[in-house]
Design a protein around this motif. Structure first.
Motif, short mmCIF file in Angstrom:
data_model
loop_
_atom_site.label_atom_id
_atom_site.label_comp_id
_atom_site.label_asym_id
_atom_site.label_seq_id
_atom_site.Cartn_x
_atom_site.Cartn_y
_atom_site.Cartn_z
N ARG A 68 -12.77 3.57 13.12
CA ARG A 68 -11.52 3.80 12.82
C ARG A 68 -11.43 4.89 11.65
NH1 ARG A 68 -9.40 -1.53 11.37
NH2 ARG A 68 -11.30 -2.38 12.09
N ASN A 69 -9.94 5.42 11.60
CA ASN A 69 -9.42 5.91 10.46
C ASN A 69 -7.82 5.97 10.68
OD1 ASN A 69 -11.88 7.53 9.02
ND2 ASN A 69 -12.10 8.23 11.02
N GLU A 70 -7.46 5.35 9.81
CA GLU A 70 -5.87 4.62 10.03
C GLU A 70 -5.07 4.70 8.81
OE1 GLU A 70 -5.56 1.42 13.24
OE2 GLU A 70 -6.96 0.73 11.72
N LEU A 71 -3.81 4.90 8.85
CA LEU A 71 -2.76 4.96 7.71
C LEU A 71 -2.18 3.55 7.82
CD1 LEU A 71 -1.21 8.30 7.67
CD2 LEU A 71 -2.73 7.48 5.94
N VAL A 72 -1.83 2.88 6.79
CA VAL A 72 -1.40 1.63 6.41
C VAL A 72 0.15 1.74 5.85
CG1 VAL A 72 -1.49 -0.70 5.47
CG2 VAL A 72 -3.63 0.49 6.28
N TYR A 73 1.06 1.10 6.47
CA TYR A 73 2.48 1.10 5.88
C TYR A 73 3.06 -0.26 5.70
CZ TYR A 73 7.32 1.62 4.37
OH TYR A 73 8.39 1.06 3.75
N GLN A 74 2.88 -0.79 4.38
CA GLN A 74 3.43 -2.29 4.30
C GLN A 74 4.95 -2.31 4.44
OE1 GLN A 74 1.26 -4.73 4.35
NE2 GLN A 74 -0.48 -4.23 3.82
N GLY A 75 5.47 -2.35 5.49
CA GLY A 75 6.83 -2.35 5.69
C GLY A 75 7.65 -3.74 5.49
N GLY A 76 6.82 -4.83 5.45
CA GLY A 76 7.22 -6.12 5.53
C GLY A 76 8.32 -6.35 6.43
N GLU A 77 7.71 -6.29 7.70
CA GLU A 77 8.48 -6.87 8.74
C GLU A 77 8.67 -8.64 8.68
OE1 GLU A 77 7.93 -2.72 10.04
OE2 GLU A 77 6.96 -4.32 9.04
N LYS A 78 9.63 -8.98 8.69
CA LYS A 78 9.42 -10.66 8.45
C LYS A 78 10.45 -11.43 9.71
CE LYS A 78 9.52 -10.58 3.69
NZ LYS A 78 8.66 -9.30 3.61
N GLU A 79 10.35 -12.60 10.02
CA GLU A 79 10.85 -13.27 10.96
C GLU A 79 12.25 -13.12 10.97
OE1 GLU A 79 11.08 -15.85 13.84
OE2 GLU A 79 9.18 -15.84 12.92
N GLY A 80 13.00 -12.50 12.06
CA GLY A 80 14.05 -12.39 12.47
C GLY A 80 14.55 -10.93 12.00
N SER A 81 13.91 -10.15 11.55
CA SER A 81 14.32 -8.81 11.37
C SER A 81 14.09 -7.89 12.63
CB SER A 81 13.19 -7.93 10.10
OG SER A 81 11.91 -8.22 10.74
N GLU A 82 14.94 -6.62 12.85
CA GLU A 82 15.07 -6.14 14.00
C GLU A 82 15.13 -4.69 13.51
OE1 GLU A 82 18.39 -5.67 17.41
OE2 GLU A 82 18.61 -7.28 16.08
N TYR A 83 14.41 -3.89 14.27
CA TYR A 83 14.25 -2.43 14.03
C TYR A 83 14.01 -1.60 15.08
CZ TYR A 83 13.72 -4.02 9.02
OH TYR A 83 13.73 -4.61 7.65
N PHE A 84 14.25 -0.33 14.85
CA PHE A 84 14.11 0.90 16.01
C PHE A 84 12.97 1.63 15.11
CE2 PHE A 84 18.05 -0.42 17.31
CZ PHE A 84 18.34 -0.35 18.39
N TYR A 85 11.94 1.85 16.05
CA TYR A 85 10.85 2.81 15.47
C TYR A 85 10.74 4.01 16.41
CZ TYR A 85 9.59 -1.57 13.05
OH TYR A 85 9.44 -2.73 12.53
N ARG A 86 10.72 5.33 15.88
CA ARG A 86 10.50 6.48 16.70
C ARG A 86 9.14 7.27 16.06
NH1 ARG A 86 13.79 11.11 15.45
NH2 ARG A 86 11.82 11.63 14.20
N TRP A 87 8.10 7.47 17.09
CA TRP A 87 7.29 8.27 16.56
C TRP A 87 6.63 9.22 17.80
CZ3 TRP A 87 6.75 3.64 18.27
CH2 TRP A 87 5.84 2.96 18.86
N ASN A 88 5.87 10.28 17.39
CA ASN A 88 5.18 11.16 18.41
C ASN A 88 3.72 11.22 18.39
OD1 ASN A 88 7.76 12.66 19.51
ND2 ASN A 88 8.05 12.42 17.42
N VAL A 89 3.06 11.04 19.64
CA VAL A 89 1.64 11.25 19.57
C VAL A 89 1.24 12.22 20.57
CG1 VAL A 89 -0.51 9.93 20.15
CG2 VAL A 89 1.51 8.51 19.16
N MET A 90 0.09 13.21 20.42
CA MET A 90 -0.55 13.94 21.19
C MET A 90 -1.89 13.66 21.10
SD MET A 90 -0.92 18.08 21.06
CE MET A 90 0.87 18.65 21.37
#
Length: 360
Positions: A68-90
């Motif tokens: 692997r080679n990865e980035l980490v983001y500690q966004g802290g998604e918790k029980e009951g939280s609701e989000y929209f995520y958008r990203w692009n991959v090629m």
């Protein structure tokens, strides 16, 4: 066209779109060297910068299973939280076609081990979205190389299927209707990992690109592709980003095998663009185009039609117990390098590495 519901415009929660010209938007990195996670100016899906990810056989920055080679983001998604995520991959034109997992985006649980609750990966010639609580594949599509894939994921994070759900758009087409799902493990949180994480049996060099990651609380907030103007004082080259997540342990307590007999091969990674100054971003061309709410080619959208990956065997860990790292036939799990609990266990018990279906 997009069908935009009447949701309040709540603003962006977080951007990981690399428009700072480096990797500083993320909490940390798991990489063997900086050329494996390189901010470039070509190709890009939006703005001026994107991330080029390279993985070679043997890349193991956290002494775990898989490469692997990865980035980490500690966004802290918790029980009951609701989000929209958008990203692009090629995926690069020579991205390997192998009958095993090559994971490019995952929301990993805060426990040290086991497959993450939700992940996106490539297997053979397919892109798949997987829910590892019951090892289902609610969506899949043909892998296309050399083009940008845009994903918009709507999630309510919960350890209860009666509360949690997922909903997905791919290239502005709704491909997964809102579906009830267990999206996190009981008693744990989730966080984002972005890059490339794959079975250590894969020999060819793998290259892909990430761009435009946005997290928001309303669909309208992720529809625009115009990033904000970067701070004039922000550096435009990726030269000073730290290479280690100081808060992330570097050992996976349950990690198994390494393919010791397979040579590392560099199959010709594209050239790096690290010194291009950041021009002014293009103005927003206007209102985003809104897609039709239903994709005629959408795979099964209900539990009765869900496709199950026969090779998968993930199990939801019990409350308070660290799950064993693993995933869809080893489809990549990640704990940002393994949890502190895992690190402590290794130090106290001297555990030998154990083969897992997927590492942290």
């Amino acid at each position: 066209m997009w069908m935009v519901p009447s949701l309040a415009l709540a603003g962006i929660v977080w951007r990981g779109d690399f428009e700072t010209g480096n990797r500083s938007q993320y909490s940390g990195e798991q990489m063997v060297s900086s050329d494996r996670l390189l901010v470039v100016t070509n190709p890009v899906a939006q703005g001026k910068y994107a991330l080029k990810v390279t993985v070679k056989q043997g890349d193991d920055p956290i002494n775990s299973s898989g490469n692997r080679n990865e980035l980490v983001y500690q966004g802290g998604e918790k029980e009951g939280s609701e989000y929209f995520y958008r990203w692009n991959v090629m995926f690069a034109p020579d991205f390997p076609s192998v009958d095993t997992w090559q994971l490019f985006t995952q929301w990993h649980h805060t426990g040290c081990c086991g497959s993450p609750p939700l992940e996106f990966y490539v297997r053979g010639e397919e892109i798949r979205m997987v829910l590892n609580h019951d090892n289902t594949i609610p969506w899949r599509t043909k892998l296309q190389r050399g083009v940008w894939h845009e994903f918009i994921l709507h999630v309510k994070w919960s350890s209860k299927a009666s509360t949690g759900f997922v909903e997905l758009w791919h290239n502005k087409q709704k491909v997964l209707q809102k579906r009830s799902a267990v999206t996190m493990f009981a008693g744990q949180g989730n966080y984002l990992k972005l890059g490339l994480y794959r079975s250590d049996t894969v020999k060819p060099v793998g290259v892909l690109y990430h761009d435009g990651f946005v997290q928001a609380t309303a669909l309208e907030d992720v529809l625009t592709t115009t990033p904000p103007v970067p701070d004039a004082g922000t550096p435009t080259v990726d030269a000073g980003t730290p290479t280690v997540d100081a808060g992330t342990p570097t050992v996976d307590a349950g990690t198994p095998t390494v393919d010791a007999g397979t040579p590392t091969v560099d199959a010709g990674t594209p050239a790096v663009d690290a010194g291009t100054p950041a021009p002014e971003p293009e103005p927003d061309a206007g209102e985003p185009v809104v897609p039709e709410p239903v994709d005629a080619g959408t795979p099964p959208q209900v539990d009765s039609g869900v496709t199950v990956d026969a090779g998968t065997g993930g199990v939801q860990p019990p409350v308070g117990v660290l799950p064993a790292e693993g995933g869809e036939e080893g489809a990549g799990c990640n704990s940002s390098g393994g949890s502190l609990a895992a690190l402590t266990l290794l130090g106290l018990l001297g555990l030998a590495r154990v083969r897992r279906r997927r590492s942290p």
